[in-house]
Write a protein that holds these residues in place. Sequence first.
Motif, PDB file in Angstrom:
ATOM      1  N   ALA A 104       0.812  -1.217   0.000  1.00  0.00           N
ATOM      2  CA  ALA A 104       0.000   0.000   0.000  1.00  0.00           C
ATOM      3  C   ALA A 104       0.847   1.270   0.000  1.00  0.00           C
ATOM      4  O   ALA A 104       0.548   2.218  -0.734  1.00  0.00           O
ATOM      5  N   ASP A 105       1.910   1.314   0.792  1.00  0.00           N
ATOM      6  CA  ASP A 105       2.730   2.535   0.850  1.00  0.00           C
ATOM      7  C   ASP A 105       3.452   2.786  -0.473  1.00  0.00           C
ATOM      8  O   ASP A 105       3.563   3.932  -0.921  1.00  0.00           O
ATOM      9  N   GLN A 106       3.907   1.720  -1.124  1.00  0.00           N
ATOM     10  CA  GLN A 106       4.583   1.883  -2.408  1.00  0.00           C
ATOM     11  C   GLN A 106       3.592   2.260  -3.509  1.00  0.00           C
ATOM     12  O   GLN A 106       3.900   3.056  -4.387  1.00  0.00           O
ATOM     13  N   ARG A 107       2.393   1.696  -3.445  1.00  0.00           N
ATOM     14  CA  ARG A 107       1.371   2.055  -4.424  1.00  0.00           C
ATOM     15  C   ARG A 107       0.988   3.529  -4.266  1.00  0.00           C
ATOM     16  O   ARG A 107       0.850   4.253  -5.253  1.00  0.00           O
ATOM     17  N   THR A 108       0.866   3.977  -3.028  1.00  0.00           N
ATOM     18  CA  THR A 108       0.568   5.385  -2.770  1.00  0.00           C
ATOM     19  C   THR A 108       1.672   6.272  -3.318  1.00  0.00           C
ATOM     20  O   THR A 108       1.398   7.305  -3.945  1.00  0.00           O
ATOM     21  N   ARG A 109       2.907   5.873  -3.129  1.00  0.00           N
ATOM     22  CA  ARG A 109       4.049   6.646  -3.650  1.00  0.00           C
ATOM     23  C   ARG A 109       4.018   6.688  -5.179  1.00  0.00           C
ATOM     24  O   ARG A 109       4.276   7.719  -5.795  1.00  0.00           O
ATOM     25  N   PHE A 110       3.699   5.558  -5.799  1.00  0.00           N
ATOM     26  CA  PHE A 110       3.602   5.487  -7.258  1.00  0.00           C
ATOM     27  C   PHE A 110       2.489   6.411  -7.757  1.00  0.00           C
ATOM     28  O   PHE A 110       2.685   7.179  -8.707  1.00  0.00           O
ATOM     29  N   LEU A 111       1.327   6.356  -7.122  1.00  0.00           N
ATOM     30  CA  LEU A 111       0.204   7.206  -7.516  1.00  0.00           C
ATOM     31  C   LEU A 111       0.522   8.683  -7.322  1.00  0.00           C
ATOM     32  O   LEU A 111       0.129   9.520  -8.135  1.00  0.00           O
ATOM     33  N   ARG A 112       1.252   9.009  -6.266  1.00  0.00           N
ATOM     34  CA  ARG A 112       1.657  10.398  -6.035  1.00  0.00           C
ATOM     35  C   ARG A 112       2.608  10.847  -7.143  1.00  0.00           C
ATOM     36  O   ARG A 112       2.518  11.969  -7.648  1.00  0.00           O
ATOM     37  N   ALA A 113       3.535   9.979  -7.526  1.00  0.00           N
ATOM     38  CA  ALA A 113       4.464  10.313  -8.610  1.00  0.00           C
ATOM     39  C   ALA A 113       3.701  10.540  -9.915  1.00  0.00           C
ATOM     40  O   ALA A 113       4.006  11.473 -10.665  1.00  0.00           O
ATOM     41  N   LEU A 114       2.691   9.713 -10.186  1.00  0.00           N
ATOM     42  CA  LEU A 114       1.861   9.903 -11.382  1.00  0.00           C
ATOM     43  C   LEU A 114       1.154  11.257 -11.350  1.00  0.00           C
ATOM     44  O   LEU A 114       1.135  11.980 -12.349  1.00  0.00           O
ATOM     45  N   ALA A 115       0.569  11.581 -10.207  1.00  0.00           N
ATOM     46  CA  ALA A 115      -0.143  12.854 -10.074  1.00  0.00           C
ATOM     47  C   ALA A 115       0.808  14.034 -10.258  1.00  0.00           C
ATOM     48  O   ALA A 115       0.462  15.019 -10.927  1.00  0.00           O
ATOM     49  N   ASP A 116       1.997  13.936  -9.681  1.00  0.00           N
ATOM     50  CA  ASP A 116       2.989  15.008  -9.829  1.00  0.00           C
ATOM     51  C   ASP A 116       3.422  15.166 -11.288  1.00  0.00           C
ATOM     52  O   ASP A 116       3.561  16.281 -11.785  1.00  0.00           O
ATOM     53  N   LEU A 117       3.642  14.036 -11.963  1.00  0.00           N
ATOM     54  CA  LEU A 117       4.021  14.085 -13.374  1.00  0.00           C
ATOM     55  C   LEU A 117       2.907  14.708 -14.211  1.00  0.00           C
ATOM     56  O   LEU A 117       3.174  15.518 -15.106  1.00  0.00           O
ATOM     57  N   ALA A 118       1.671  14.323 -13.947  1.00  0.00           N
ATOM     58  CA  ALA A 118       0.538  14.865 -14.699  1.00  0.00           C
ATOM     59  C   ALA A 118       0.418  16.367 -14.490  1.00  0.00           C
ATOM     60  O   ALA A 118       0.184  17.117 -15.445  1.00  0.00           O
ATOM     61  N   GLU A 119       0.603  16.796 -13.267  1.00  0.00           N
ATOM     62  CA  GLU A 119       0.496  18.226 -12.954  1.00  0.00           C
ATOM     63  C   GLU A 119       1.550  19.046 -13.692  1.00  0.00           C
ATOM     64  O   GLU A 119       1.296  20.164 -14.131  1.00  0.00           O
ATOM     65  N   ALA A 120       2.724  18.483 -13.858  1.00  0.00           N
ATOM     66  CA  ALA A 120       3.835  19.201 -14.483  1.00  0.00           C
ATOM     67  C   ALA A 120       3.906  19.000 -15.994  1.00  0.00           C
ATOM     68  O   ALA A 120       4.703  19.668 -16.663  1.00  0.00           O
ATOM     69  N   GLU A 121       3.080  18.113 -16.553  1.00  0.00           N
ATOM     70  CA  GLU A 121       3.177  17.755 -17.972  1.00  0.00           C
ATOM     71  C   GLU A 121       2.585  18.839 -18.877  1.00  0.00           C
ATOM     72  O   GLU A 121       1.411  19.171 -18.776  1.00  0.00           O
ATOM     73  N   PRO A 122       3.408  19.380 -19.796  1.00  0.00           N
ATOM     74  CA  PRO A 122       2.904  20.408 -20.707  1.00  0.00           C
ATOM     75  C   PRO A 122       2.091  19.849 -21.895  1.00  0.00           C
ATOM     76  O   PRO A 122       1.255  20.545 -22.456  1.00  0.00           O
ATOM     77  N   ASP A 123       2.333  18.591 -22.279  1.00  0.00           N
ATOM     78  CA  ASP A 123       1.632  17.987 -23.412  1.00  0.00           C
ATOM     79  C   ASP A 123       0.263  17.482 -22.939  1.00  0.00           C
ATOM     80  O   ASP A 123       0.195  16.567 -22.110  1.00  0.00           O
ATOM     81  N   PRO A 124      -0.825  18.061 -23.463  1.00  0.00           N
ATOM     82  CA  PRO A 124      -2.161  17.670 -22.998  1.00  0.00           C
ATOM     83  C   PRO A 124      -2.475  16.179 -23.175  1.00  0.00           C
ATOM     84  O   PRO A 124      -3.107  15.571 -22.312  1.00  0.00           O
TER      85      PRO A 124
END
Length: 90
Positions: A51-71
């Motif tokens: 669970a903790d690693q999955r949460t970390r993975f999901l957080r990384a995805l959210a951070d990448l999406a937030e910073a991604e310039p390509d729609p």
Amino acid sequence: MTDVDPLVPVLTGLLVDVVRWLESCGDEEVDPDSAVKTMETIGWVLLQLPADQRTRFLRALADLAEAEPDPARREFLVSFPFAMGLTEDE
């Protein structure tokens, strides 16, 4: 929340890009059955994360999406957790 280890977002982005590439490949580039099997395996491995690693993975995805310039890539990053069965909400 930012990961202390910069490798996590890099590997997360790479994994997402591999799945995105497999989804977009034509039959002449990659055998469709092999592409599906590979994506199913990736999904299965992600579901096995503690669970903790999955949460970390999901957080990384959210951070990448937030910073991604390509729609298009941003949308793929946002939809990835649901598409891979990691969340119930799209």
